[in-house]
Design a protein around this motif. Structure first.
Motif, mmCIF file in Angstrom:
data_model
loop_
_atom_site.group_PDB
_atom_site.id
_atom_site.type_symbol
_atom_site.label_atom_id
_atom_site.label_comp_id
_atom_site.label_asym_id
_atom_site.label_seq_id
_atom_site.Cartn_x
_atom_site.Cartn_y
_atom_site.Cartn_z
ATOM 1 N N THR A 1 31.315 38.606 41.061
ATOM 2 C CA THR A 1 31.184 40.056 40.893
ATOM 3 C C THR A 1 32.547 40.711 41.001
ATOM 4 O O THR A 1 32.924 41.549 40.170
ATOM 5 C CB THR A 1 30.205 40.630 41.945
ATOM 6 O OG1 THR A 1 28.921 40.069 41.717
ATOM 7 C CG2 THR A 1 30.121 42.135 41.872
ATOM 8 N N CYS B 1 28.620 44.548 38.502
ATOM 9 C CA CYS B 1 27.984 45.545 39.350
ATOM 10 C C CYS B 1 27.234 44.881 40.504
ATOM 11 O O CYS B 1 26.375 44.025 40.273
ATOM 12 C CB CYS B 1 27.015 46.367 38.510
ATOM 13 S SG CYS B 1 26.021 47.504 39.484
ATOM 14 N N GLU B 2 27.561 45.281 41.738
ATOM 15 C CA GLU B 2 26.915 44.695 42.921
ATOM 16 C C GLU B 2 25.415 44.950 42.924
ATOM 17 O O GLU B 2 24.641 44.110 43.373
ATOM 18 C CB GLU B 2 27.561 45.239 44.192
ATOM 19 C CG GLU B 2 28.976 44.743 44.385
ATOM 20 C CD GLU B 2 29.668 45.288 45.622
ATOM 21 O OE1 GLU B 2 29.058 46.110 46.354
ATOM 22 O OE2 GLU B 2 30.820 44.888 45.862
ATOM 23 N N CYS C 1 26.385 51.772 42.694
ATOM 24 C CA CYS C 1 26.743 50.800 43.736
ATOM 25 C C CYS C 1 28.041 51.236 44.431
ATOM 26 O O CYS C 1 28.806 52.050 43.913
ATOM 27 C CB CYS C 1 26.886 49.402 43.147
ATOM 28 S SG CYS C 1 28.334 49.135 42.098
ATOM 29 N N TYR D 1 31.305 50.821 42.554
ATOM 30 C CA TYR D 1 31.608 51.843 41.541
ATOM 31 C C TYR D 1 32.455 52.953 42.164
ATOM 32 O O TYR D 1 33.403 53.436 41.553
ATOM 33 C CB TYR D 1 30.311 52.411 40.952
ATOM 34 C CG TYR D 1 30.537 53.520 39.953
ATOM 35 C CD1 TYR D 1 31.147 53.269 38.724
ATOM 36 C CD2 TYR D 1 30.159 54.828 40.248
ATOM 37 C CE1 TYR D 1 31.371 54.287 37.812
ATOM 38 C CE2 TYR D 1 30.373 55.857 39.334
ATOM 39 C CZ TYR D 1 30.980 55.580 38.127
ATOM 40 O OH TYR D 1 31.194 56.588 37.225
ATOM 41 N N ARG E 1 35.716 49.278 41.370
ATOM 42 C CA ARG E 1 35.636 47.833 41.088
ATOM 43 C C ARG E 1 34.497 47.540 40.110
ATOM 44 O O ARG E 1 34.460 46.496 39.493
ATOM 45 C CB ARG E 1 35.425 47.041 42.380
ATOM 46 C CG ARG E 1 36.642 47.002 43.272
ATOM 47 C CD ARG E 1 36.547 45.916 44.328
ATOM 48 N NE ARG E 1 35.254 45.834 44.974
ATOM 49 C CZ ARG E 1 35.001 46.120 46.242
ATOM 50 N NH1 ARG E 1 35.987 46.494 47.032
ATOM 51 N NH2 ARG E 1 33.796 46.009 46.741
ATOM 52 N N CYS E 2 33.545 48.452 39.993
ATOM 53 C CA CYS E 2 32.438 48.355 39.042
ATOM 54 C C CYS E 2 32.709 49.431 37.985
ATOM 55 O O CYS E 2 33.135 50.533 38.315
ATOM 56 C CB CYS E 2 31.108 48.606 39.762
ATOM 57 S SG CYS E 2 29.699 48.899 38.662
ATOM 58 N N CYS F 1 25.707 50.289 36.644
ATOM 59 C CA CYS F 1 24.591 50.748 37.467
ATOM 60 C C CYS F 1 24.180 52.188 37.164
ATOM 61 O O CYS F 1 23.059 52.599 37.480
ATOM 62 C CB CYS F 1 24.916 50.596 38.949
ATOM 63 S SG CYS F 1 26.551 51.209 39.418
ATOM 64 N N TYR G 1 28.947 44.822 29.390
ATOM 65 C CA TYR G 1 28.591 44.300 30.709
ATOM 66 C C TYR G 1 27.936 42.924 30.583
ATOM 67 O O TYR G 1 28.292 41.989 31.307
ATOM 68 C CB TYR G 1 27.641 45.253 31.452
ATOM 69 C CG TYR G 1 27.277 44.722 32.806
ATOM 70 C CD1 TYR G 1 28.128 44.903 33.886
ATOM 71 C CD2 TYR G 1 26.109 44.001 33.000
ATOM 72 C CE1 TYR G 1 27.824 44.374 35.129
ATOM 73 C CE2 TYR G 1 25.792 43.465 34.234
ATOM 74 C CZ TYR G 1 26.653 43.654 35.304
ATOM 75 O OH TYR G 1 26.352 43.114 36.526
#
Length: 195
Positions: free
Chosen positions: A56, A62-63, A75, A78, A82-83, A87, A96
């Motif tokens: 991830t 996305c976590e 998440c 985000y 990092r995302c 989500c 994605y």
């Protein structure tokens, strides 16, 4: 086919918005015909979560969609940039999902590289030759032939996928010097070994 210990299978499903989501499923049996539907196997839920956390971070996934975080909004990753917003629908599903597939490429069970079963010859013994029968990553058994042509066959009736055998075979097949020890056989030839 039955396995010795329960494994955690990593699977994926497409959610209502078109994004891949991870599912962790404890399994005791692996049907060889369904191998392509799995993204990988881990020996424990802890190992699976650690692997998911690593990829991830590495691939900017996305976590929440990876099953690492339960939330009804964005998440935490985000908020830390990092995302990229899968989500909350900010990252395109196609992009994605491509990152998702790439992230699992090393863990996913590889497609069987042969069109039929194979015979692996081990003839390092002066008094006998030993052959290992393998099909779709499953060890089917062995046949030993002595110098006088006497044959001893030990074959299983069921195709059993074993993660450890898969890893050994994958490594064995990667070595160029082993190619000359491998012979493809037909299903009919396999049946003659069984009789």
């Amino acid at each position: 086919s039955r396995i010795k210990h329960e494994l955690i299978a990593i699977k994926a499903k497409i959610n209502a918005k078109g994004y891949n989501e991870v599912l962790l499923e404890p399994i005791k049996a692996i049907n060889v015909d369904e191998l392509s539907s799995f993204y990988g196997f881990c020996k424990s839920k802890k190992q699976a979560k650690e692997y998911l956390a690593t990829i991830t971070k590495e691939f900017g996934l996305c976590e929440k969609l990876m099953g690492l975080e339960k939330t009804s909004t964005a998440c935490f990753a985000y908020r830390l940039d990092r995302c990229h917003g899968a989500c909350v629908g900010k990252e395109k599903a196609a992009i994605y999902n491509l990152k998702f597939e790439t992230a699992f490429a090393s863990l996913k069970i590889k497609t069987w590289p042969f069109s039929s079963p194979i015979l692996i010859e081990e003839s390092e013994f002066e008094t006998r030759k030993e052959y290992f029968l393998v099909d779709r990553w499953c060890f089917l058994g062995s046949v030993t032939v002595d110098t006088e042509g006497n044959q001893k066959t030990e074959l299983t009736n069921a195709m059993t996928f074993d993660l450890d055998i898969y890893k050994i075979l994958k490594q064995y097949l990667r070595k160029p010097e082993n190619k000359k020890k491998i012979k493809q056989i037909t299903k009919e030839q396999l049946l003659t070994w069984r009789n």
